[in-house]
Design a protein around this motif. Structure first.
Motif, PDB file in Angstrom:
ATOM      1  N   GLY A 172     -85.136 -17.116 -10.835  1.00 19.72           N
ATOM      2  CA  GLY A 172     -84.686 -17.861 -12.009  1.00 19.72           C
ATOM      3  C   GLY A 172     -83.218 -18.223 -12.025  1.00 19.72           C
ATOM      4  O   GLY A 172     -82.822 -19.207 -12.657  1.00 19.72           O
ATOM      5  N   ILE A 173     -82.371 -17.460 -11.340  1.00 18.51           N
ATOM      6  CA  ILE A 173     -80.924 -17.688 -11.366  1.00 18.51           C
ATOM      7  C   ILE A 173     -80.509 -18.450 -10.112  1.00 18.51           C
ATOM      8  O   ILE A 173     -80.691 -17.977  -8.999  1.00 18.51           O
ATOM      9  N   ARG A 174     -79.930 -19.631 -10.299  1.00 17.58           N
ATOM     10  CA  ARG A 174     -79.496 -20.464  -9.177  1.00 17.58           C
ATOM     11  C   ARG A 174     -77.976 -20.598  -9.170  1.00 17.58           C
ATOM     12  O   ARG A 174     -77.330 -20.517 -10.211  1.00 17.58           O
ATOM     13  N   ASN A 175     -77.399 -20.808  -8.001  1.00 19.33           N
ATOM     14  CA  ASN A 175     -75.959 -21.031  -7.877  1.00 19.33           C
ATOM     15  C   ASN A 175     -75.670 -22.501  -8.177  1.00 19.33           C
ATOM     16  O   ASN A 175     -75.455 -23.308  -7.273  1.00 19.33           O
ATOM     17  N   ALA A 176     -75.672 -22.836  -9.463  1.00 12.83           N
ATOM     18  CA  ALA A 176     -75.491 -24.227  -9.879  1.00 12.83           C
ATOM     19  C   ALA A 176     -74.104 -24.744  -9.531  1.00 12.83           C
ATOM     20  O   ALA A 176     -73.897 -25.958  -9.406  1.00 12.83           O
ATOM     21  N   GLY A 177     -73.136 -23.840  -9.372  1.00 16.08           N
ATOM     22  CA  GLY A 177     -71.798 -24.261  -8.974  1.00 16.08           C
ATOM     23  C   GLY A 177     -71.818 -24.944  -7.620  1.00 16.08           C
ATOM     24  O   GLY A 177     -71.113 -25.938  -7.397  1.00 16.08           O
ATOM     25  N   LEU A 178     -72.615 -24.410  -6.697  1.00 19.10           N
ATOM     26  CA  LEU A 178     -72.769 -25.042  -5.387  1.00 19.10           C
ATOM     27  C   LEU A 178     -73.398 -26.417  -5.542  1.00 19.10           C
ATOM     28  O   LEU A 178     -72.988 -27.389  -4.882  1.00 19.10           O
ATOM     29  N   GLY A 179     -74.392 -26.506  -6.421  1.00 20.26           N
ATOM     30  CA  GLY A 179     -75.012 -27.794  -6.686  1.00 20.26           C
ATOM     31  C   GLY A 179     -74.012 -28.799  -7.233  1.00 20.26           C
ATOM     32  O   GLY A 179     -73.995 -29.973  -6.831  1.00 20.26           O
TER      33      GLY A 179
END
Length: 314
Positions: A254-261
């Motif tokens: 459920g937790i994604r590294n959206a900063g990388l995105g």
């Protein structure tokens, strides 16, 4: 859902070159902080728990992007919003998942192992996933064709952003564990605070765009995040993992590294409006939703028991 005006597919979020460099440094610091808390033994632990790790990897890199793709079709999202969700779904987990697993009383050892394995695999699988699912999307593929997205180019970028700081952090953790332990406690929190600051400043500088389109972004990100957390939980339960491992699986999926995105949006998509808004808001909402689930889980069910031998071999 009624499609938004085409403007969201053509607007660009203002992000200065200096800010992009800062974002790269911050994302690198986040991965460096993860690596400082990673030991080579974590990969050995993963090898001793092949079933749980394999299930987690398959869900993260196959099931979640596929379900995200279907969600964008059901919601009838504009191309840039759909690509934003697909991009975030293809990102690896961050060490926020480890923190939330600990706070929920889950299996931290499994969480750390899955984060380590997931970030290494993401170097190769993330560019392929984005190119595949984005190219398959009926409207998103036109954007990919316009910018001539190359999976190999993204592989190099992701390799530099993830691979280099990750390798450096693991090396320091191996040679100087005490320095790594202190560094992890400092680098991790500071890098996430810096990322939050970048997102807040970016939103403030593009407030009119944010206000115009935040409604559909809120709905899409809320549903996507809830779906991702529910998927991790359902798979953990379906695989009959111990309770602590189910909690770890929930947050790892459920937790994604959206900063990388967000970094990739500005590097390859020129700050495309819908993608940038999705990645930025996901980075905020992901933590809020995850923390809410972790606190509620701990209060309702109490702290999970310590890892047992059954969990180690799961």
């Amino acid at each position: 859902m009624t499609p938004m005006a085409t403007d969201v597919d053509t607007i660009r979020i203002v992000f200065e070159e200096g800010s992009l460099t800062t974002l790269k440094i911050v994302i690198g610091a986040i991965l460096f902080g993860i690596a400082l808390d990673t030991r080579l033994e974590d990969f050995a632990v993963a090898l001793r728990r092949p079933f749980a790790i394999t299930v987690g990897v398959l869900v993260q890199f196959l099931a979640l992007p596929a379900i995200t793709f279907l969600l964008t079709l059901v919601l009838d999202l504009r191309a840039s919003l759909a690509l934003g969700l697909i991009l975030v779904a293809c990102c690896p987990p961050g060490n926020v998942s480890n923190i939330l697993t600990h706070r929920s009383g889950g299996d931290v050892a499994l969480s750390v192992s899955m984060t380590a394995v997931g970030n290494v695999l993401a170097i190769f699988l993330m560019p392929l996933n984005v190119a595949f699912w984005g190219g398959l999307h009926p409207t998103g593929k036109a954007i990919l064709e316009d910018i001539s997205l190359s999976a190999s180019d993204m592989l190099v970028e992701v390799g530099l952003v993830i691979g280099v700081p990750f390798a450096l952090g693991i090396t320091i953790a191996r040679l100087w564990p005490r320095i790594a332990a202190v560094g992890h406690r400092i680098v991790g929190p500071l890098s996430y605070v810096a990322l939050a600051g970048i997102i807040v400043i970016g939103v403030a500088n593009n407030w009119d765009v944010f206000v115009d389109y935040i409604g559909v972004v809120l709905i899409a990100v809320f549903l996507h995040d809830a779906l991702a957390l529910a998927l991790g939980y359902a798979v953990g339960k379906g695989a009959r993992l111990p309770d602590g491992s189910v909690r770890a699986m929930t947050f790892e999926v459920g937790i994604r590294n959206a900063g990388l995105g967000l970094l990739l949006v500005f590097t390859y998509f020129d700050g495309l409006g819908g993608m940038a808004l999705v990645a930025a808001w996901w980075g905020i909402w992901d933590i809020i939703a995850g923390l809410t689930v972790a606190v509620a889980w701990r209060r309702v069910r109490g702290t999970a028991p310590a890892t047992t031998s059954a969990e180690v071999t799961a």
